[in-house]
Design a protein around this motif. Sequence first.
Motif, short mmCIF file in Angstrom:
data_model
loop_
_atom_site.label_atom_id
_atom_site.label_comp_id
_atom_site.label_asym_id
_atom_site.label_seq_id
_atom_site.Cartn_x
_atom_site.Cartn_y
_atom_site.Cartn_z
N ILE A 108 0.71 -1.32 -0.36
CA ILE A 108 -0.05 0.03 0.70
C ILE A 108 0.73 1.27 -0.15
O ILE A 108 0.90 2.24 -0.29
CB ILE A 108 -1.34 -0.14 1.11
N PRO A 109 1.65 1.04 0.72
CA PRO A 109 2.11 2.43 1.27
C PRO A 109 3.59 3.19 -0.75
O PRO A 109 3.42 3.70 -1.00
CB PRO A 109 3.82 1.98 1.56
N MET A 110 3.63 1.83 -1.06
CA MET A 110 4.58 1.84 -2.88
C MET A 110 3.36 2.72 -4.15
O MET A 110 3.57 3.12 -4.65
CB MET A 110 5.29 0.62 -3.61
N ALA A 111 2.20 1.48 -3.98
CA ALA A 111 1.12 2.68 -4.21
C ALA A 111 0.92 3.32 -4.07
O ALA A 111 0.20 4.48 -5.21
CB ALA A 111 0.13 1.05 -3.84
N TYR A 112 0.74 3.90 -3.13
CA TYR A 112 0.41 5.19 -2.68
C TYR A 112 1.59 6.33 -3.44
O TYR A 112 0.64 7.17 -3.88
CB TYR A 112 -0.05 5.76 -0.99
N ILE A 113 2.30 6.28 -2.90
CA ILE A 113 3.42 6.48 -3.55
C ILE A 113 3.70 6.66 -4.98
O ILE A 113 3.68 8.13 -5.53
CB ILE A 113 4.63 6.35 -3.45
N ALA A 114 3.26 5.82 -5.59
CA ALA A 114 2.96 5.83 -7.53
C ALA A 114 1.27 7.08 -7.18
O ALA A 114 1.60 7.56 -8.58
CB ALA A 114 3.13 4.49 -7.66
N GLY A 115 0.70 6.96 -7.26
CA GLY A 115 -0.34 7.29 -7.24
C GLY A 115 -0.46 8.85 -7.17
O GLY A 115 -0.78 9.84 -8.01
N LYS A 116 0.09 9.23 -5.69
CA LYS A 116 0.44 10.65 -5.85
C LYS A 116 1.72 11.24 -6.36
O LYS A 116 1.59 12.50 -7.41
CB LYS A 116 1.12 10.43 -4.54
#
Length: 142
Positions: A123-131
């Motif tokens: 989830i943190p890596m997906a969130y960073i990519a999403g940002k």
Amino acid sequence: MNPVLRNVLAFIAGVVVGSIVNGGLIMISGSVIPPPAGADVTTTEGLQASIHLFEPKHFIFPFLAHAVGTFVGALVAGKLAGNSKMKIALGIGFLFLVGGISSTFMIPAPTWFIVVDLVFAYIPMAYIAGKLVAGKRTPVYS
């Protein structure tokens, strides 16, 4: 293109690309950090029987594969998505998290690795990519 169709195709592309990155890193991991002597890492049974031989360094590439695979998959999906870029990126993270959770039941690993992997790789890596793909919204002043 219809935004729903575009988002579905973006999601599929993210899953495929993220899985390829994940698998690629796992494939090269043994040549960068060789498995312990006597460990059979070619089968799940062999891995289960020899996991006690693994040191913390042997878990670096599995973590990187999960984190980088999720990040790249979410980045690709978010970039290609027509709208809801953050939701699409987080969807990739959630799907990869489900895969990570299921792998904890199939492939033995120390508890510390399972916690670090499940908490920080998906989830943190997906969130960073999403940002990164969602960008900053410029406030509208009236």
